[in-house]
Design a protein around this motif. Sequence first.
Motif, short mmCIF file in Angstrom:
data_model
loop_
_atom_site.label_atom_id
_atom_site.label_comp_id
_atom_site.label_asym_id
_atom_site.label_seq_id
_atom_site.Cartn_x
_atom_site.Cartn_y
_atom_site.Cartn_z
N ARG B 145 0.85 -1.20 0.00
CA ARG B 145 0.00 0.00 0.00
C ARG B 145 0.89 1.26 0.00
O ARG B 145 0.74 2.14 0.84
N ALA B 146 1.79 1.30 -0.95
CA ALA B 146 2.76 2.39 -1.03
C ALA B 146 2.09 3.71 -1.39
O ALA B 146 0.98 3.73 -1.94
N SER B 147 2.80 4.78 -1.10
CA SER B 147 2.29 6.08 -1.55
C SER B 147 3.46 6.98 -1.91
O SER B 147 4.12 6.74 -2.90
N GLY B 148 3.78 8.02 -1.13
CA GLY B 148 4.89 8.89 -1.48
C GLY B 148 4.46 10.32 -1.68
O GLY B 148 3.44 10.75 -1.14
N THR B 149 5.22 11.03 -2.51
CA THR B 149 5.08 12.49 -2.54
C THR B 149 3.79 12.98 -3.19
O THR B 149 3.35 14.09 -2.92
N THR B 150 3.17 12.19 -4.04
CA THR B 150 1.99 12.69 -4.76
C THR B 150 0.66 12.25 -4.15
O THR B 150 -0.40 12.56 -4.68
N ALA B 151 0.73 11.51 -3.03
CA ALA B 151 -0.51 10.97 -2.45
C ALA B 151 -1.47 12.07 -2.04
O ALA B 151 -2.69 11.88 -2.06
N VAL B 152 -0.95 13.23 -1.68
CA VAL B 152 -1.81 14.33 -1.24
C VAL B 152 -2.80 14.70 -2.34
O VAL B 152 -3.93 15.11 -2.05
N ARG B 153 -2.42 14.51 -3.59
CA ARG B 153 -3.31 14.83 -4.71
C ARG B 153 -3.98 13.59 -5.29
O ARG B 153 -5.17 13.58 -5.57
N TYR B 154 -3.21 12.54 -5.49
CA TYR B 154 -3.70 11.40 -6.27
C TYR B 154 -4.01 10.17 -5.42
O TYR B 154 -4.45 9.15 -5.95
N GLY B 155 -3.75 10.22 -4.13
CA GLY B 155 -4.04 9.08 -3.27
C GLY B 155 -2.90 8.07 -3.27
O GLY B 155 -1.86 8.25 -3.91
N THR B 156 -3.12 6.98 -2.54
CA THR B 156 -2.12 5.93 -2.37
C THR B 156 -2.47 4.77 -3.30
O THR B 156 -3.39 4.86 -4.10
N MET B 157 -1.76 3.66 -3.18
CA MET B 157 -2.11 2.48 -3.97
C MET B 157 -3.55 2.03 -3.69
O MET B 157 -4.21 1.46 -4.56
N ARG B 158 -4.02 2.27 -2.47
CA ARG B 158 -5.43 1.95 -2.15
C ARG B 158 -6.37 2.58 -3.16
O ARG B 158 -7.39 2.00 -3.53
N ASP B 159 -6.05 3.79 -3.59
CA ASP B 159 -6.95 4.56 -4.43
C ASP B 159 -6.69 4.34 -5.92
O ASP B 159 -7.48 4.78 -6.74
N ASN B 160 -5.59 3.69 -6.26
CA ASN B 160 -5.18 3.65 -7.66
C ASN B 160 -5.11 2.25 -8.26
O ASN B 160 -4.67 2.10 -9.40
N VAL B 161 -5.53 1.25 -7.50
CA VAL B 161 -5.65 -0.10 -8.04
C VAL B 161 -7.13 -0.37 -8.28
O VAL B 161 -7.93 -0.30 -7.36
N ARG B 162 -7.48 -0.64 -9.51
CA ARG B 162 -8.88 -0.84 -9.86
C ARG B 162 -9.26 -2.32 -9.76
O ARG B 162 -10.38 -2.66 -9.41
N ALA B 163 -8.34 -3.20 -10.10
CA ALA B 163 -8.65 -4.63 -10.11
C ALA B 163 -7.34 -5.41 -10.00
O ALA B 163 -6.27 -4.88 -10.32
N LEU B 164 -7.45 -6.64 -9.54
CA LEU B 164 -6.27 -7.50 -9.39
C LEU B 164 -6.59 -8.91 -9.87
O LEU B 164 -7.73 -9.35 -9.84
N GLU B 165 -5.53 -9.59 -10.26
CA GLU B 165 -5.59 -11.05 -10.38
C GLU B 165 -4.66 -11.59 -9.30
O GLU B 165 -3.53 -11.11 -9.16
#
Lengths: 457, 457
Positions: B145-165
Amino acid sequence: MTIETALEHLKTLLGDRFSRTKAELDHHSRSESHFAPIAPNAVVWPISTAEVSQIMRICAQEACPVIGWGAGTSLEGHGLAIRGGVTVDFSRMDQILEVHAEDMDVRVQPGVTREALNEALRATGLFFPVDPGANATLGGMAMTRASGTTAVRYGTMRDNVRALEVVLADGRVIQTGTRARKSSTGYDLTALMVGSEGTLGLVTELTLRLQGQPEAISAAVCAFDSLNDAVEAVTETIQMGIPMARIEFIDAVAVAAVNAYSGLGLPELPHLMLEFHGSDQAVAEQAERFGEIAADHGARGIDTATRQEDRTKLWEARHKAHWAVMAANPGKRALVTDACVPISHLAAAVAETQADIAASRLDGPILGHVGDGNFHAILLFDPDDPEDRAAVDDLSHRISERALHYGGTVSGEHGVGMGKLRYMQAEHGAGWDVMRTIKRALDPEDLLNPGKLVAQN
Amino acid sequence: MTIETALEHLKTLLGDRFSRTKAELDHHSRSESHFAPIAPNAVVWPISTAEVSQIMRICAQEACPVIGWGAGTSLEGHGLAIRGGVTVDFSRMDQILEVHAEDMDVRVQPGVTREALNEALRATGLFFPVDPGANATLGGMAMTRASGTTAVRYGTMRDNVRALEVVLADGRVIQTGTRARKSSTGYDLTALMVGSEGTLGLVTELTLRLQGQPEAISAAVCAFDSLNDAVEAVTETIQMGIPMARIEFIDAVAVAAVNAYSGLGLPELPHLMLEFHGSDQAVAEQAERFGEIAADHGARGIDTATRQEDRTKLWEARHKAHWAVMAANPGKRALVTDACVPISHLAAAVAETQADIAASRLDGPILGHVGDGNFHAILLFDPDDPEDRAAVDDLSHRISERALHYGGTVSGEHGVGMGKLRYMQAEHGAGWDVMRTIKRALDPEDLLNPGKLVAQN
């Protein structure tokens, strides 16, 4: 171990906040769905987390099903007590517990409605953005992973619940998440609970993200010759990164109903209705850039509304579209479909749906949260006419199958409940088995809202 | 049922994509963390989902632990084979499978790095925004569940993974989520898997949300007399809804190291470094409004950088800050803390941490993703000095306790791994038991990355 024994204990615990009157059982036997009513054995109104835990322990002891209840606005039969038991009505747990303006979050009890929350927040400069139209409770909205017209900008309940307090099937109380804006410590139990439809626990507190009230808001409405033109304008607007707060599609049939009901006088053509949030300058720029895109796709002029009364009129008309359609079709009942597809397939999915409806014996105006790829057909039918019922089942089924065919989901925001159970295997495959494994691990006796979401059908 | 039997079967299955060489075992025994290396018994390099499933079935049969491996950049010892077994290195599953420009998503294999993805996306006008600094794999970023410098605008991996296999512990392959932008059908298995650190399954494909490349980008750097002034400027900026793409704090000690390493010449004071994304007009307006807020909080002038080379220099310096600090402290090892607290407590949490470090025998520059309330102290110690080791343990412990005291989390973005296990009970209480219940339900033999996240310590 009987439901009757549970009811005796609950009555002792709760006194006049326990009821078996016909009026209360009837009220809790139906929601705004097309299902026939099914009443619980009793209704209880807890006022604290401790009471909810006690209720759950009693019901666990006596193997009595427990169904959570918010405002009864769900559309897929989530609140129906299909195996009897006790409905836990959260309407008396309606306190706003803490507003943290600096952190832009709020802690609330589950029975607070979104309108009550926003009313209370008015003076703080903050607001809670998720807007499903109905004045649902925040607990109910979390449990169905609700969204609505503003999700394109602010996300769904998945994105706006920061932390939860949950009573589990054995009465234990857990806290999920923290008030930090992000965390990477462990399984995301908050996300697991959001959308779980009361099948894994009863939410007793929510910490919600808030947004700053925009400095400026403007709205726009614009007619297109075809659905396809409208959807292409939406796609391009999203790709350009223009941060619309709302972008709604409404088809010609729905426009006619809205004109009649809310006195809008729009041309009877497909429309987009938009709202922009930001600074004065940002809002003006967004509206201008959208205007250019819309013009490229053949929009027939754009009406903008920066005055609050004009905006309110427009969005009230949109939010009342369901009732406008019902008023235009007296005596009919509605089944509201909820397909959500990748944007690239939205125009095709809606066009094929319109063709299906045109070829059927039924009317079905279409509205959509097109920025999310989500559209609703309001399928109108006479519940006493078997041919109508067969037709509505067929249309609804075709729409769900189409959503899956295009790589989407059968329910963008209405949840599974009873209505979408039959598509869970097709949509999730072995993932549905995993859901069932989790359900069994956390609620081995299947006490929490049995028959919904993970039930074999 | 032995690890050795599993290894024989794996060797037969994979041939030269199976290794027990010392070099490979060593390479997979450490990550960029402060833990002593622990090697697996073997390393395998699958090239397909089917192979991952076969590997998992073999290991399930033989009760052989399985550890997923991305780029080895995690900081909490996630990849260490503390019970032996097989490390599954995803570096040969590095294909970008499908770019859906119109839907703004992409389907990738887990071994694709974020830099490789963005390089491949360049011509599409889209980009993947999550930026932890390190060139991690997307599979690894999802799992922590990584994030970093841009999470303040674009969110973390929680917010940017739409689907998984995902390949489960018994070898079954599931799909979680769909390509629709939202769904309300069932438990959010995608969110359950994101951040699960390879303890519930091995991710074999990811569908990720993309963003439109901003039309304009500008950067700014600005010095403050005190931490408190800087943090107050951040809080007000967020509340005003100014959509910064990055907003980073860097303390005076770290500024000195960065100056020396990257030749920046900034005054040795606390700084904020910002980036704005949008249209030309929007970016200019954001920078101007931030400037006003910063000035109100005593900022000593603002340097803006709209030219790409100036921006690149600034952000490269920020991303190399860790190495700048290491270069300024030759012979030292670093333990990087990761507290994340509600913004309202950020200034106090950082100030108390600075005071702790000043009172200790160690140096510890502080950097922070302050828009999220997340800050890192880079605690420098001599690994061969027992007093240094005791001091670093004590400081790190005090920082974690402080995060919990302020209602935050011990790990904003680095995960649990081995390093944060001892805080799980304090942070999650009975929720940690629920995580363990889910783990037992999905991986009853504890084969998937044992000893991490849910392990009793």
